[in-house]
Design an enzyme around this catalytic site. Structure first.
Site, short mmCIF file in Angstrom:
data_model
loop_
_atom_site.label_atom_id
_atom_site.label_comp_id
_atom_site.label_asym_id
_atom_site.label_seq_id
_atom_site.Cartn_x
_atom_site.Cartn_y
_atom_site.Cartn_z
N THR A 150 36.63 42.33 39.83
CA THR A 150 37.15 41.81 38.56
C THR A 150 36.00 41.48 37.64
O THR A 150 34.97 40.98 38.11
CB THR A 150 37.94 40.51 38.82
OG1 THR A 150 39.12 40.87 39.50
CG2 THR A 150 38.28 39.77 37.55
N ARG A 178 52.32 42.09 42.29
CA ARG A 178 51.34 41.15 42.87
C ARG A 178 50.42 40.60 41.77
O ARG A 178 49.93 41.35 40.93
CB ARG A 178 50.52 41.88 43.93
CG ARG A 178 49.46 41.00 44.62
CD ARG A 178 48.09 41.24 44.03
NE ARG A 178 47.03 40.51 44.74
CZ ARG A 178 45.81 40.34 44.24
NH1 ARG A 178 45.50 40.82 43.07
NH2 ARG A 178 44.89 39.68 44.92
N THR A 201 35.48 36.36 41.35
CA THR A 201 35.93 37.67 41.80
C THR A 201 35.98 37.64 43.32
O THR A 201 35.24 36.89 43.95
CB THR A 201 35.04 38.81 41.26
OG1 THR A 201 35.50 40.05 41.78
CG2 THR A 201 33.58 38.62 41.64
N GLY A 204 41.82 37.42 45.65
CA GLY A 204 42.57 36.44 44.86
C GLY A 204 43.36 35.47 45.70
O GLY A 204 43.40 34.27 45.41
N1 ASP Z 1 40.18 38.62 42.32
C1 ASP Z 1 40.87 39.84 42.02
C2 ASP Z 1 42.28 39.80 42.54
O1 ASP Z 1 42.50 39.28 43.61
C3 ASP Z 1 40.19 41.03 42.59
C4 ASP Z 1 38.74 41.15 42.27
O2 ASP Z 1 38.02 40.21 42.06
O3 ASP Z 1 38.27 42.26 42.19
O4 ASP Z 1 43.14 40.34 41.88
#
Ligand code: ASP
Length: 318
Positions: A150, A178, A201, A204
Site C-alpha cells: 500500500t 474485503r 502497510t 491489514g
Molecule cells: N495493508 C493493506 C491491506 O491489508 C495491504 C498492503 O499494505 O499492501 O489492504
C-alpha cells in the site's frame, strides 16, 4: 520546515513532485494528493490504483483515505471500482460533515455525481498476474494473500499543517468486499498537526488489531521521537500477535512529527520507503530490524535500477 514520507520505493516520483510544491510553500493537502495520484496512475505498480491486482473475482476494488491534521477532516472510500484516483474522492469526502466514509456502490455513486474520472482499472498485465496466480494456487497451495504494497504517506507543510493519506488495491485475490486497514482511521493512517502522523502497510487484518497508526501518534504525543515510537509500536504488536495467535503478519510503519523528524519500523526484510524534507533531497531507503532497532540504509543505484527493471519486465503467462 516541510517534509513528506511514504511507504515503499514506488512513492519516490510522487514525493519528488510533492517536495517541489512544498518547497514553494504549497499546501500539505495538495502535496500529498498529488504524490498519491502519481502512484495511482503508474500502471506498473501492482498494488495501487491503475494496474492494481484484482480480487478473487478478477475485479479491482480500491481503498483510499485522506486526513487533515489541522481540522481532523477525514474521508475514505473502500472497495470502490472503476475510478481513476480514489485518493481524490477520499479527500473530497473529507469535506463532508457526515457520510464521509463510503463503500462500494455508494462510493461510486458519490464519485460519479461529483464528476470524478471513471476508468477501467483492470490492465492486461493485472489479468496475466491473476491467471498465473490462479494456476499457482491450484498447483502449490500457496496462500492467495501473499504480495501487497500500500502507498501510505504523511506530509508537513511550511505552515505546520500535516496530512496523512493512503491508497491501495488491498490484498491480491482478496474476497470481494474485503476491506483492509488502509481506509480505517487509526489503523492505516492517523495525523494530528500538533503532534505528527503515521501510516501503515502490511497485513491489514493484523495492523487493525493494534490501531497501530494511532498508537504511534499517541507515543509521539507522549514525547517519543518518531523512530522510537515506530519501533515500540511495531515490536509490541508483533509480540502480542505472536503470543496470542502464534504468528504476526507483515507490519511496516512510517511516521513524521510536526518538526519534520521521521521514523520507520518493520517486522519484515526488505521494506523500502521514500522521504524528502527541507533538509533532505528525496531519498529511498531500505530498512530492517536488527536487535529491536531499525537500521535504514540508502538504496544503492543498482537496487533502484533493478527495482524498475523487475516492475516493468515483460510478463509471461504460465
Ligand atoms: N495493508 C493493506 C491491506 O491489508 C495491504 C498492503 O499494505 O499492501 O489492504
Amino acid at each position: 520546515m516541510w517534509g513528506i514520507i511514504a511507504t515503499w520505493r514506488m512513492a519516490q516520483e510522487g514525493i519528488s513532485k510533492a517536495s517541489e510544491l512544498l518547497k514553494d510553500g504549497g499546501d500539505a493537502g495538495d502535496a500529498i494528493e498529488m504524490a498519491i495520484r502519481e502512484v495511482e496512475d503508474f500502471p506498473f505498480y501492482k498494488s495501487v490504483g491503475y494496474g492494481g491486482l484484482p480480487n478473487e473475482e478478477m475485479e479491482v476494488e480500491l481503498d483510499a483515505a485522506y486526513m487533515d491534521g489541522d481540522t481532523f477532516d477525514l474521508g475514505a472510500v473502500a472497495a470502490i471500482k472503476d475510478y481513476a484516483n480514489p485518493i481524490s474522492i477520499a479527500r473530497r469526502l473529507s469535506k463532508e460533515k457526515v457520510n464521509s466514509v463510503l463503500v462500494a456502490e455508494g462510493a461510486e455513486k458519490f464519485a460519479h455525481k461529483e464528476g470524478f474520472e471513471r476508468k477501467n482499472m483492470l490492465t492486461d498485465r493485472a489479468k496475466i498476474h491473476y491467471r498465473n496466480r490462479v494456476k499457482e494456487v491450484q498447483e502449490q497451495e500457496i496462500t492467495p494473500y501473499a504480495g501487497h504494497d500500500t502507498v501510505g504517506m504523511v506530509c508537513l507543510d511550511e505552515k505546520s499543517k500535516m496530512t496523512a493519506a493512503t491508497s491501495t488495491s488491498g490484498l491480491f485475490m482478496k474476497r470481494k468486499g474485503r476491506v483492509g486497514d488502509s481506509p480505517i482511521a487509526g489503523s492505516g493512517f492517523y495525523v494530528d498537526s500538533k503532534v505528527g502522523g503515521a501510516s501503515a502497510t502490511g497485513l491489514g487484518e493484523d495492523l487493525m488489531k493494534g490501531c497501530i497508526s494511532y498508537e504511534i501518534v499517541r507515543l509521539m504525543k507522549e514525547g517519543m521521537h518518531p523512530q522510537e515510537a515506530c519501533e515500540k509500536a511495531v515490536l509490541e504488536l508483533d509480540k502480542e500477535l505472536k503470543e496470542r495467535r502464534g504468528k504476526a503478519g507483515d507490519l511496516s510503519l512510517i511516521a513524521m512529527n510536526c518538526k519534520g523528524e521521521w521514523g520507520v519500523a518493520t517486522n519484515i526484510e526488505g521494506f523500502s520507503f521514500a522521504v524528502a524534507t527541507a533538509n533532505e533531497e528525496p531519498t529511498v531507503y531500505l530498512t530492517k530490524m536488527v536487535d529491536g532497532k531499525c537500521v535504514h540504509e540508502v538504496a544503492s543505484q543498482e537496487w533502484l535500477d533493478n527495482y524498475m527493471k523487475t516492475r516493468t519486465a515483460p510478463l509471461v503467462e504460465k
